[in-house]
Design an enzyme around this catalytic site. Structure first.
Site, mmCIF file in Angstrom:
data_model
loop_
_atom_site.group_PDB
_atom_site.id
_atom_site.type_symbol
_atom_site.label_atom_id
_atom_site.label_comp_id
_atom_site.label_asym_id
_atom_site.label_seq_id
_atom_site.Cartn_x
_atom_site.Cartn_y
_atom_site.Cartn_z
ATOM 1 N N GLY A 29 0.836 -1.182 0.000
ATOM 2 C CA GLY A 29 0.000 0.000 0.000
ATOM 3 C C GLY A 29 0.876 1.238 0.000
ATOM 4 N N GLN B 236 2.831 10.038 1.444
ATOM 5 C CA GLN B 236 4.150 9.425 1.344
ATOM 6 C C GLN B 236 4.896 9.893 0.092
ATOM 7 O OE1 GLN B 236 2.391 5.368 2.292
ATOM 8 N NE2 GLN B 236 4.467 5.185 3.130
ATOM 9 N N CYS C 106 6.395 -0.274 6.800
ATOM 10 C CA CYS C 106 5.961 0.933 6.098
ATOM 11 C C CYS C 106 7.064 1.374 5.154
ATOM 12 C CB CYS C 106 5.662 2.027 7.125
ATOM 13 S SG CYS C 106 5.098 3.574 6.411
ATOM 14 N N LEU C 107 6.690 1.761 3.955
ATOM 15 C CA LEU C 107 7.679 2.226 2.988
ATOM 16 C C LEU C 107 8.363 3.517 3.433
ATOM 17 C CD1 LEU C 107 5.784 1.405 -0.330
ATOM 18 C CD2 LEU C 107 7.711 0.155 0.687
ATOM 19 N N HIS D 245 -3.911 0.800 7.666
ATOM 20 C CA HIS D 245 -2.592 1.440 7.672
ATOM 21 C C HIS D 245 -2.585 2.692 6.780
ATOM 22 C CE1 HIS D 245 1.966 1.156 7.716
ATOM 23 N NE2 HIS D 245 1.776 1.907 6.641
ATOM 24 N N GLU D 246 -3.109 2.556 5.562
ATOM 25 C CA GLU D 246 -3.077 3.687 4.617
ATOM 26 C C GLU D 246 -4.035 4.798 5.043
ATOM 27 O OE1 GLU D 246 -0.558 3.715 2.772
ATOM 28 O OE2 GLU D 246 -0.113 1.590 3.000
ATOM 29 N N HIS E 142 -2.313 6.851 7.520
ATOM 30 C CA HIS E 142 -1.402 7.818 6.882
ATOM 31 C C HIS E 142 -2.148 9.103 6.524
ATOM 32 C CE1 HIS E 142 2.621 6.281 6.344
ATOM 33 N NE2 HIS E 142 2.181 5.125 5.894
#
Length: 183
Positions: A46, A51, A90-91, A132-133, A136
C-alpha cells in the site's frame, strides 16, 4: 506514470492530516497511477499520497488478487472484533517491521479516481492495508499504535537506521490547487 520518491519518517507531511479530494481530473488520475507504480516498484502492499509529499486523501493497495487498487476519501467501519496478529512495516520506515494487532476485517467506503462511489471489504492483509493507509491520511504512522515497549524498540531502530537523519526535502506550494504541496 512515474516512480516517485517516497518521503521518510521525519518528513512533516507524514504527520499532517490530508485534505479531502474534491476535483476528480487528469491530475488526480496521474497521482493514482504514480502511487500504484511507485508502490509496485518498492514492493509495497500500500502507499498513501502523503508518502509522495501530496497531502490528499488518496491511497493505493494490493487487493486479494494482488492487483493494484485505490481508494479516495476513505471512511472505515465497521471493524470486526476479531483481531489479527502480524508484522507490519511501512515504505516510509524502510527495512523496519513490528508486531501490531489490527482488526481482522473492515469495510471501507470512498471513491475511485473518477469520483464514483466504491466499497471495499477487506480481511487479512487487505484489512491491514486499508487501516494502515487510512492512518497515513490522518497523519498517523503504524509505530504510533505500538505498545510502549515495542514503540521504544522501534524508535531505537529508527535512530540507528542508515536512512535516518537524512535532510528532509523542502516542500513548496504547488501552483496546482489540487495538490496543495509540490514534490
Amino acid at each position: 506514470m512515474a516512480v516517485r520518491d517516497i518521503r521518510l519518517f521525519g518528513d512533516p507531511v507524514l504527520r499532517t492530516k490530508a485534505e479531502q479530494v474534491t476535483t476528480f481530473d487528469k491530475e488526480l488520475r496521474k497521482l493514482v497511477n504514480d502511487l500504484g507504480e511507485t508502490m509496485w516498484e518498492a514492493s509495497g502492499a500500500g502507499l498513501a499520497a502523503p508518502q509522495l509529499g501530496v497531502s490528499l486523501r488518496v491511497f493505493t493497495f494490493l487487493d486479494d488478487d494482488d492487483e493494484i487498487d485505490h481508494l479516495i476519501n476513505p471512511v472505515l467501519g465497521p471493524f470486526s472484533e476479531e483481531l489479527q496478529d502480524g508484522e507490519e512495516g511501512c515504505l516510509s520506515l524502510p527495512g523496519l517491521s513490528f508486531e501490531l494487532k489490527r482488526p481482522e476485517r473492515v469495510l471501507a467506503i470512498g471513491q475511485n479516481m473518477y469520483g464514483d462511489p466504491v466499497q471495499v471489504e477487506g480481511s487479512g492483509i487487505v484489512s491491514r492495508c486499508l487501516q494502515h493507509e487510512t492512518d497515513h491520511l490522518d497523519g498517523i504512522l503504524f509505530i504510533d499504535k505500538l505498545d510502549r515497549e515495542t514503540k521504544k524498540a522501534a524508535m531505537k531502530a529508527i535512530r540507528e537506521a542508515e536512512w535516518a537523519n537524512q535532510p528532509t526535502p523542502v516542500v513548496k506550494a504547488s501552483p496546482h490547487p489540487l495538490f496543495g504541496r509540490a514534490l
